[in-house]
Design a protein around this motif. Structure first.
Motif, mmCIF file in Angstrom:
data_model
loop_
_atom_site.group_PDB
_atom_site.id
_atom_site.type_symbol
_atom_site.label_atom_id
_atom_site.label_comp_id
_atom_site.label_asym_id
_atom_site.label_seq_id
_atom_site.Cartn_x
_atom_site.Cartn_y
_atom_site.Cartn_z
ATOM 1 N N GLN A 223 54.479 47.103 4.193
ATOM 2 C CA GLN A 223 53.022 47.108 4.282
ATOM 3 C C GLN A 223 52.409 47.735 3.033
ATOM 4 O O GLN A 223 51.384 47.279 2.531
ATOM 5 C CB GLN A 223 52.569 47.854 5.529
ATOM 6 N N ASP B 230 49.884 45.626 0.625
ATOM 7 C CA ASP B 230 48.516 46.101 0.433
ATOM 8 C C ASP B 230 48.300 46.688 -0.951
ATOM 9 O O ASP B 230 47.172 46.990 -1.327
ATOM 10 C CB ASP B 230 48.154 47.151 1.486
ATOM 11 N N SER C 19 49.136 43.397 12.223
ATOM 12 C CA SER C 19 50.078 43.169 11.135
ATOM 13 C C SER C 19 49.356 42.591 9.937
ATOM 14 O O SER C 19 48.486 41.738 10.088
ATOM 15 C CB SER C 19 51.167 42.211 11.610
ATOM 16 N N PRO C 20 49.703 42.983 8.723
ATOM 17 C CA PRO C 20 49.029 42.444 7.557
ATOM 18 C C PRO C 20 49.248 40.949 7.396
ATOM 19 O O PRO C 20 48.461 40.268 6.789
ATOM 20 C CB PRO C 20 49.625 43.205 6.382
#
Length: 160
Positions: A45, A49, A126-127
């Motif tokens: 993550q 990101d 969730s991304p």
């Protein structure tokens, strides 16, 4: 007590000890896997990101995994203690079964199970589910795949 009965009781005590050891090893292995998988998800993550995300939550997969490892180690110590206690009770001929260790073990595993519920229910989205992050995922993996794979025309081989 006849020798054969005493031998059977000691063998049953050893089998019980080995069952406690298997349970302890399973808890340690599951805790290790849970902690490492949580770390993997955090790193993934963070990479997607492109910024470091704070992980200040006490109830996380890493803390739960570490807790399972610690509980597994404690269970090994309790198993050795219980095995030794039963061994001497068999030798003296005054064996008294005790359910205290069973209740304590069940309570600890139930407590850790309840701690895992927030990890399942209150997980952030969730991304990979959001449209903007989906393009980030495609860009990230597309960039790395295109640099690591060279697309060459395939050569045909003939068998003679």
């Amino acid at each position: 007590m006849p020798e054969i009965d005493r031998q059977r009781e000691h063998q049953a005590n050893e089998r019980t000890f080995l069952a406690w050891m298997r349970t302890s090893i399973a808890l340690i292995g599951f805790g290790f896997a849970l902690a490492r998988f949580g770390l993997f998800l955090h790193e993934l993550q963070t990479r997607l990101d492109e910024k470091d995300l704070p992980s200040h939550s006490f109830i996380s997969s890493q803390s739960l995994g570490i807790g399972l490892v610690i509980i597994g180690i404690i269970f090994i110590a309790l198993a050795v203690w219980r095995y030794n206690q039963v061994f001497w009770q068999i030798e003296r001929g005054d064996y008294r079964p005790s359910r205290l260790l069973v209740w304590v073990t069940a309570a600890i595993v139930i407590f850790l199970g309840f701690l895992s519920i927030p990890l399942l229910l209150f997980r952030q989205t969730s991304p990979a589910n959001s449209p903007s992050s989906r393009s980030r995922v495609e860009r990230y993996f597309g960039k790395h795949l295109s640099t690591s794979l060279s697309l060459k025309p395939q050569t045909k081989f003939r068998l003679r």
